[in-house]
Design a protein around this motif. Sequence first.
Motif, mmCIF file in Angstrom:
data_model
loop_
_atom_site.group_PDB
_atom_site.id
_atom_site.type_symbol
_atom_site.label_atom_id
_atom_site.label_comp_id
_atom_site.label_asym_id
_atom_site.label_seq_id
_atom_site.Cartn_x
_atom_site.Cartn_y
_atom_site.Cartn_z
ATOM 1 N N GLU A 29 0.884 89.682 -17.421
ATOM 2 C CA GLU A 29 -0.060 88.688 -17.953
ATOM 3 C C GLU A 29 0.670 87.505 -18.586
ATOM 4 O O GLU A 29 0.280 86.354 -18.403
ATOM 5 C CB GLU A 29 -0.979 89.339 -18.978
ATOM 6 C CG GLU A 29 -1.973 90.306 -18.375
ATOM 7 C CD GLU A 29 -2.728 91.118 -19.424
ATOM 8 O OE1 GLU A 29 -2.478 90.957 -20.643
ATOM 9 O OE2 GLU A 29 -3.585 91.938 -19.022
ATOM 10 N N THR A 30 1.733 87.793 -19.333
ATOM 11 C CA THR A 30 2.473 86.727 -20.010
ATOM 12 C C THR A 30 3.194 85.837 -19.002
ATOM 13 O O THR A 30 3.195 84.609 -19.139
ATOM 14 C CB THR A 30 3.474 87.316 -21.028
ATOM 15 O OG1 THR A 30 2.748 88.114 -21.964
ATOM 16 C CG2 THR A 30 4.225 86.219 -21.766
ATOM 17 N N ASP A 32 2.336 85.337 -15.844
ATOM 18 C CA ASP A 32 1.306 84.550 -15.164
ATOM 19 C C ASP A 32 0.839 83.393 -16.040
ATOM 20 O O ASP A 32 0.733 82.264 -15.581
ATOM 21 C CB ASP A 32 0.118 85.444 -14.806
ATOM 22 C CG ASP A 32 -0.075 85.578 -13.316
ATOM 23 O OD1 ASP A 32 0.521 84.799 -12.547
ATOM 24 O OD2 ASP A 32 -0.829 86.476 -12.910
ATOM 25 N N ARG A 33 0.588 83.688 -17.283
ATOM 26 C CA ARG A 33 0.092 82.653 -18.208
ATOM 27 C C ARG A 33 1.156 81.577 -18.465
ATOM 28 O O ARG A 33 0.867 80.382 -18.417
ATOM 29 C CB ARG A 33 -0.323 83.316 -19.519
ATOM 30 C CG ARG A 33 -0.924 82.363 -20.498
ATOM 31 C CD ARG A 33 -1.375 83.086 -21.725
ATOM 32 N NE ARG A 33 -1.877 82.132 -22.691
ATOM 33 C CZ ARG A 33 -2.581 82.436 -23.727
ATOM 34 N NH1 ARG A 33 -2.909 83.679 -23.959
ATOM 35 N NH2 ARG A 33 -2.996 81.518 -24.563
ATOM 36 N N SER A 34 2.389 82.000 -18.731
ATOM 37 C CA SER A 34 3.465 81.060 -19.070
ATOM 38 C C SER A 34 3.825 80.143 -17.907
ATOM 39 O O SER A 34 4.023 78.946 -18.090
ATOM 40 C CB SER A 34 4.707 81.819 -19.518
ATOM 41 O OG SER A 34 4.449 82.554 -20.682
ATOM 42 N N SER A 36 2.076 79.513 -15.147
ATOM 43 C CA SER A 36 0.957 78.916 -14.425
ATOM 44 C C SER A 36 0.406 77.684 -15.132
ATOM 45 O O SER A 36 -0.583 77.109 -14.687
ATOM 46 C CB SER A 36 -0.156 79.959 -14.231
ATOM 47 O OG SER A 36 0.323 81.013 -13.431
ATOM 48 N N ARG A 37 1.037 77.284 -16.193
ATOM 49 C CA ARG A 37 0.598 76.090 -16.916
ATOM 50 C C ARG A 37 0.943 74.835 -16.118
ATOM 51 O O ARG A 37 1.901 74.829 -15.341
ATOM 52 C CB ARG A 37 1.271 76.037 -18.282
ATOM 53 C CG ARG A 37 0.808 77.158 -19.188
ATOM 54 C CD ARG A 37 1.412 77.045 -20.557
ATOM 55 N NE ARG A 37 0.852 78.087 -21.406
ATOM 56 C CZ ARG A 37 1.483 78.628 -22.416
ATOM 57 N NH1 ARG A 37 2.690 78.228 -22.738
ATOM 58 N NH2 ARG A 37 0.900 79.555 -23.132
ATOM 59 N N ARG A 147 1.953 90.524 -27.267
ATOM 60 C CA ARG A 147 0.794 90.874 -26.447
ATOM 61 C C ARG A 147 0.664 92.385 -26.270
ATOM 62 O O ARG A 147 -0.440 92.928 -26.297
ATOM 63 C CB ARG A 147 0.903 90.193 -25.080
ATOM 64 C CG ARG A 147 -0.310 90.397 -24.205
ATOM 65 C CD ARG A 147 -0.124 89.706 -22.853
ATOM 66 N NE ARG A 147 -0.248 88.274 -22.965
ATOM 67 C CZ ARG A 147 -1.336 87.598 -22.661
ATOM 68 N NH1 ARG A 147 -2.414 88.237 -22.243
ATOM 69 N NH2 ARG A 147 -1.372 86.296 -22.771
#
Length: 149
Positions: A29-30, A32-34, A36-37, A147
């Motif tokens: 998740e981290t 993907d989030r980091s 994908s910005r 997280r």
Amino acid sequence: MQNASLPYVDEHSTVIAAGTDDVWRSLCETLDRSFSRPGAAGYARLVGCADRTVSGPRPLAEGSAFPGFRAVAVIPSQELVLQGRHRFSSYALIFRLEHVGPGQSRLRAESRAAFPGLAGGLYRRLVIGTGGHVVGMRRLLSAIRRRAE
């Protein structure tokens, strides 16, 4: 590109008060989030990354990609190997998880990279030589730990 053939850069690790399944979920998740910005996509375009967009299966599996990286080996709750390349470098980021005690896991992140030519050498000085890579890796591991816990 095989990650074992790339020169070793460094390794960072952290112990997390969570089981490997929870850490794995937080890692995916981290990442993907980091990555994908919008800033990551812009940087990937700027340096000419092979992978510039989010694509492939979710949760992460072989072939999943986000700007700068593609998952080339995925063993859930154990190991994630990301590879990438751009004008100045070919690189791999290898995450390994291990159980270290009841409700505790160790997450290790190994970086490998080649920086060919004069431009690659200059890029290495900018990214590795300034300490920017170390700061980025510590922030990433801290975000995963927060997280998961």
